[in-house]
Scaffold this active site. Structure first.
Site, PDB file in Angstrom:
ATOM      1  N   HIS A 120       0.821  -1.216   0.000  1.00 45.30           N
ATOM      2  CA  HIS A 120       0.000   0.000   0.000  1.00 45.30           C
ATOM      3  C   HIS A 120       0.855   1.265   0.000  1.00 45.30           C
ATOM      4  O   HIS A 120       0.456   2.299   0.516  1.00 45.30           O
ATOM      5  CB  HIS A 120      -0.949  -0.003   1.213  1.00 45.30           C
ATOM      6  CG  HIS A 120      -2.036  -1.037   1.107  1.00 45.30           C
ATOM      7  ND1 HIS A 120      -2.686  -1.578   2.192  1.00 45.30           N
ATOM      8  CD2 HIS A 120      -2.593  -1.630   0.022  1.00 45.30           C
ATOM      9  CE1 HIS A 120      -3.589  -2.463   1.777  1.00 45.30           C
ATOM     10  NE2 HIS A 120      -3.540  -2.520   0.477  1.00 45.30           N
ATOM     11  N   CYS A 128       4.505  15.670  -5.502  1.00 49.88           N
ATOM     12  CA  CYS A 128       3.748  16.871  -5.846  1.00 49.88           C
ATOM     13  C   CYS A 128       2.732  16.531  -6.939  1.00 49.88           C
ATOM     14  O   CYS A 128       3.089  15.940  -7.961  1.00 49.88           O
ATOM     15  CB  CYS A 128       4.704  17.964  -6.319  1.00 49.88           C
ATOM     16  SG  CYS A 128       3.813  19.399  -6.931  1.00 49.88           S
ATOM     17  N   CYS A 149       4.625  22.064  -2.427  1.00 50.25           N
ATOM     18  CA  CYS A 149       5.917  21.965  -3.122  1.00 50.25           C
ATOM     19  C   CYS A 149       6.415  23.377  -3.444  1.00 50.25           C
ATOM     20  O   CYS A 149       5.634  24.332  -3.412  1.00 50.25           O
ATOM     21  CB  CYS A 149       5.655  21.183  -4.404  1.00 50.25           C
ATOM     22  SG  CYS A 149       7.057  20.959  -5.482  1.00 50.25           S
ATOM     23  N   GLY A 188      -0.472  -9.985  12.114  1.00 45.64           N
ATOM     24  CA  GLY A 188      -1.144  -8.725  12.452  1.00 45.64           C
ATOM     25  C   GLY A 188      -1.984  -8.118  11.355  1.00 45.64           C
ATOM     26  O   GLY A 188      -2.023  -6.896  11.226  1.00 45.64           O
ATOM     27  N   THR A 189      -2.653  -8.964  10.579  1.00 50.20           N
ATOM     28  CA  THR A 189      -3.599  -8.394   9.603  1.00 50.20           C
ATOM     29  C   THR A 189      -4.974  -9.021   9.802  1.00 50.20           C
ATOM     30  O   THR A 189      -5.081 -10.214  10.073  1.00 50.20           O
ATOM     31  CB  THR A 189      -3.134  -8.576   8.136  1.00 50.20           C
ATOM     32  OG1 THR A 189      -4.161  -8.067   7.270  1.00 50.20           O
ATOM     33  CG2 THR A 189      -2.827 -10.011   7.763  1.00 50.20           C
ATOM     34  N   SER A 190      -6.006  -8.180   9.626  1.00 52.42           N
ATOM     35  CA  SER A 190      -7.388  -8.674   9.743  1.00 52.42           C
ATOM     36  C   SER A 190      -7.777  -9.459   8.491  1.00 52.42           C
ATOM     37  O   SER A 190      -8.823 -10.094   8.479  1.00 52.42           O
ATOM     38  CB  SER A 190      -8.342  -7.498   9.943  1.00 52.42           C
ATOM     39  OG  SER A 190      -8.262  -6.629   8.827  1.00 52.42           O
ATOM     40  N   ALA A 233       2.179  -9.863  18.485  1.00 48.38           N
ATOM     41  CA  ALA A 233       3.257 -10.229  17.565  1.00 48.38           C
ATOM     42  C   ALA A 233       4.649 -10.203  18.204  1.00 48.38           C
ATOM     43  O   ALA A 233       5.452 -11.107  17.971  1.00 48.38           O
ATOM     44  CB  ALA A 233       3.217  -9.323  16.344  1.00 48.38           C
TER      45      ALA A 233
HETATM   46  P1  OAD Z   1      -6.447  -3.967  10.535  1.00 49.87           P
HETATM   47  O1  OAD Z   1      -6.528  -2.793  11.452  1.00 49.87           O
HETATM   48  O2  OAD Z   1      -7.619  -4.261   9.681  1.00 49.87           O
HETATM   49  O3  OAD Z   1      -6.167  -5.286  11.388  1.00 49.87           O
HETATM   50  C1  OAD Z   1      -5.191  -5.305  12.400  1.00 49.87           C
HETATM   51  C2  OAD Z   1      -5.051  -6.736  12.870  1.00 49.87           C
HETATM   52  O4  OAD Z   1      -3.998  -6.767  13.817  1.00 49.87           O
HETATM   53  C3  OAD Z   1      -6.290  -7.310  13.566  1.00 49.87           C
HETATM   54  O5  OAD Z   1      -6.566  -8.592  13.047  1.00 49.87           O
HETATM   55  C4  OAD Z   1      -5.867  -7.385  15.030  1.00 49.87           C
HETATM   56  O6  OAD Z   1      -6.465  -8.496  15.712  1.00 49.87           O
HETATM   57  C5  OAD Z   1      -4.371  -7.558  14.919  1.00 49.87           C
HETATM   58  N1  OAD Z   1      -3.584  -7.075  16.064  1.00 49.87           N
HETATM   59  C6  OAD Z   1      -3.872  -6.107  16.959  1.00 49.87           C
HETATM   60  N2  OAD Z   1      -2.875  -5.969  17.843  1.00 49.87           N
HETATM   61  C7  OAD Z   1      -1.914  -6.858  17.499  1.00 49.87           C
HETATM   62  C8  OAD Z   1      -0.632  -7.206  18.030  1.00 49.87           C
HETATM   63  N3  OAD Z   1      -0.115  -6.589  19.090  1.00 49.87           N
HETATM   64  N4  OAD Z   1       0.050  -8.187  17.395  1.00 49.87           N
HETATM   65  C9  OAD Z   1      -0.448  -8.834  16.317  1.00 49.87           C
HETATM   66  N5  OAD Z   1      -1.639  -8.544  15.784  1.00 49.87           N
HETATM   67  C10 OAD Z   1      -2.367  -7.574  16.366  1.00 49.87           C
HETATM   68  O7  OAD Z   1      -5.105  -3.775   9.686  1.00 49.87           O
HETATM   69  P2  OAD Z   1      -4.710  -4.384   8.271  1.00 49.87           P
HETATM   70  O8  OAD Z   1      -5.126  -5.797   8.160  1.00 49.87           O
HETATM   71  O9  OAD Z   1      -3.289  -4.054   8.058  1.00 49.87           O
HETATM   72  O10 OAD Z   1      -5.370   0.049   3.750  1.00 49.87           O
HETATM   73  O11 OAD Z   1      -5.590  -3.491   7.309  1.00 49.87           O
HETATM   74  C11 OAD Z   1      -5.457  -3.643   5.941  1.00 49.87           C
HETATM   75  C12 OAD Z   1      -5.624  -2.330   5.238  1.00 49.87           C
HETATM   76  O12 OAD Z   1      -6.849  -1.707   5.658  1.00 49.87           O
HETATM   77  C13 OAD Z   1      -4.581  -1.287   5.573  1.00 49.87           C
HETATM   78  O13 OAD Z   1      -3.380  -1.454   4.860  1.00 49.87           O
HETATM   79  C14 OAD Z   1      -5.269  -0.010   5.192  1.00 49.87           C
HETATM   80  C15 OAD Z   1      -6.603  -0.279   5.842  1.00 49.87           C
HETATM   81  O14 OAD Z   1      -7.674   0.410   5.343  1.00 49.87           O
HETATM   82  C16 OAD Z   1      -5.286   1.219   3.101  1.00 49.87           C
HETATM   83  O15 OAD Z   1      -5.091   2.263   3.685  1.00 49.87           O
HETATM   84  C17 OAD Z   1      -5.447   1.118   1.616  1.00 49.87           C
END
Ligand code: OAD
Length: 253
Positions: A120, A128, A149, A188-190, A233
Site C-alpha cells: 500500500h 507533488c 511543493c 497482524g492483519t485482519s 506479535a
Molecule cells: P487492521 O486494522 O484491519 O487489522 C489489524 C489486525 O492486527 C487485527 O486482526 C488485530 O487483531 C491484529 N492485532 C492487533 N494488535 C496486534 C498485536 N499486538 N500483534 C499482532 N496482531 C495484532 O489492519 P490491516 O489488516 O493491516 O489500507 O488493514 C489492511 C488495510 O486496511 C490497511 O493497509 C489499510 C486499511 O484500510 C489502506 O489504507 C489502503
C-alpha cells in the site's frame, strides 16, 4: 512452551522459501494504532471520508489536517518493535526471504529487512500533484495543511488510498512470492482488505503452509491458515526466535 510455537519454528527451519505478510497489528506495539478493532482509526474516522482518493482530491486540506495530521506525528516517531526485529533476524538467519507489508510506516526496513514489498505504498515519500517531484517526508515542512511543493502544487503521500490501484510492481512481486513460498507467516492483519488478503490464499493454493500470528482469529483462520498462534506479535515472535535458535543449535551438534 506452546506447541504451536514449536511447530512454527520447525516449519521455518525446514522451509526453502519463507515469506511474511504483515498488517497494522505488527506495528501496534510500536505505538501505531491499527485500522479496525479496539482503538482502530476507522472507529474515529470514516475511511471513505478520509482515506479515499476522491475525498483527498476534493479536499486535500481536510484529509491532511485531520487524518494525516494525527498519523504523521505517530509515524515519524515510531521505532521497530520485537516483531519487526524478529522478522529481520529471520532474514539474517537465511530463513525469511521477503516481507510483503500493507503498512506505510517503513518499520520493516528500519528493523533491517532488505526485501520489503510495500503493498500500500509508504508515508516516507511525498509527491507533488503538479510537478510530480518526490521529496522525503522528513524533509518537507508539514506544519501547513496541505503541505506544498516549491512549485506551489499540493503534496500527496505515496501511500495507496482506497479507490487506487496497488502499485503494479508491488502486486506482481507479491503474487510471485506468494505462489513460490513454502511457508507464509501472516502477522497482524485482519485479512479483510483485497487484494492483499488474497496473498495467503494464493500461497495456500500453491502448496505453502500458512501460519497466522494474531490475538484474534481472521477469515483465514481454520480455512486457509494451518493454525493461528494467538497473541501479540512481539512476544510471539520472541518465542519463535528462541525456538528457532535452539533448533539451529541442535542441528549443528
Ligand atoms: P487492521 O486494522 O484491519 O487489522 C489489524 C489486525 O492486527 C487485527 O486482526 C488485530 O487483531 C491484529 N492485532 C492487533 N494488535 C496486534 C498485536 N499486538 N500483534 C499482532 N496482531 C495484532 O489492519 P490491516 O489488516 O493491516 O489500507 O488493514 C489492511 C488495510 O486496511 C490497511 O493497509 C489499510 C486499511 O484500510 C489502506 O489504507 C489502503
Amino acid at each position: 512452551m506452546n506447541d504451536l510455537i514449536q511447530q512454527t519454528a520447525k516449519y521455518l527451519v525446514a522451509a526453502r522459501h519463507v515469506v511474511a505478510l504483515t498488517g497494522a497489528g505488527i506495528s501496534v506495539e510500536s505505538g501505531i494504532p491499527p485500522f479496525r478493532g479496539e482503538g482502530g482509526l476507522w472507529e474515529k474516522y470514516d475511511p471513505m471520508e478520509f482515506a479515499h482518493i476522491n475525498s483527498f482530491m476534493k479536499n486535500p486540506e481536510k484529509v491532511w489536517k485531520i487524518f494525516m495530521g494525527d498519523m504523521k506525528k505517530v509515524l515519524l516517531a515510531a521505532k521497530p518493535n520485537d516483531a519487526h526485529l524478529g522478522l529481520a533476524r529471520l532474514e539474517q538467519l537465511g530463513i525469511l526471504k521477503t516481507v510483503i507489508t500493507q503498512n506505510v510506516d517503513g518499520l520493516h526496513q528500519m528493523a533491517g529487512n532488505t526485501d520489503v514489498i510495500e503493498f500500500h505504498g509508504n508515508f516516507a515519500w511525498l509527491r507533488c500533484l503538479q510537478c510530480d517531484k518526490r521529496f522525503k517526508t522528513v524533509e518537507v515542512d508539514l506544519s501547513e495543511a496541505p503541505p506544498k511543493c516549491t512549485c506551489g502544487g499540493i503534496f500527496r503521500p505515496e501511500c495507496v488510498f482506497f479507490g487506487e490501484m496497488i502499485p503494479p510492481i508491488a502486486l506482481t512481486r507479491s503474487q510471485e512470492e506468494s505462489s513460490q513460498c513454502d511457508v507464509m507467516l501472516v502477522v497482524g492483519t485482519s485479512a479483510l482488505v483485497q487484494p492483499a488478503a488474497f496473498m495467503p490464499v494464493l500461497a495456500q493454493q500453491s502448496g505453502a503452509t500458512v501460519i497466522e500470528i494474531n490475538p484474534e482469529p481472521t477469515p483465514l483462520t481454520g480455512r486457509i491458515s494451518k493454525f493461528l498462534v494467538a497473541g501479540k506479535a512481539g512476544q510471539i515472535m520472541n518465542e519463535i526466535l528462541s525456538e528457532v535458535n535452539s533448533l539451529i543449535q541442535s542441528q549443528k551438534q
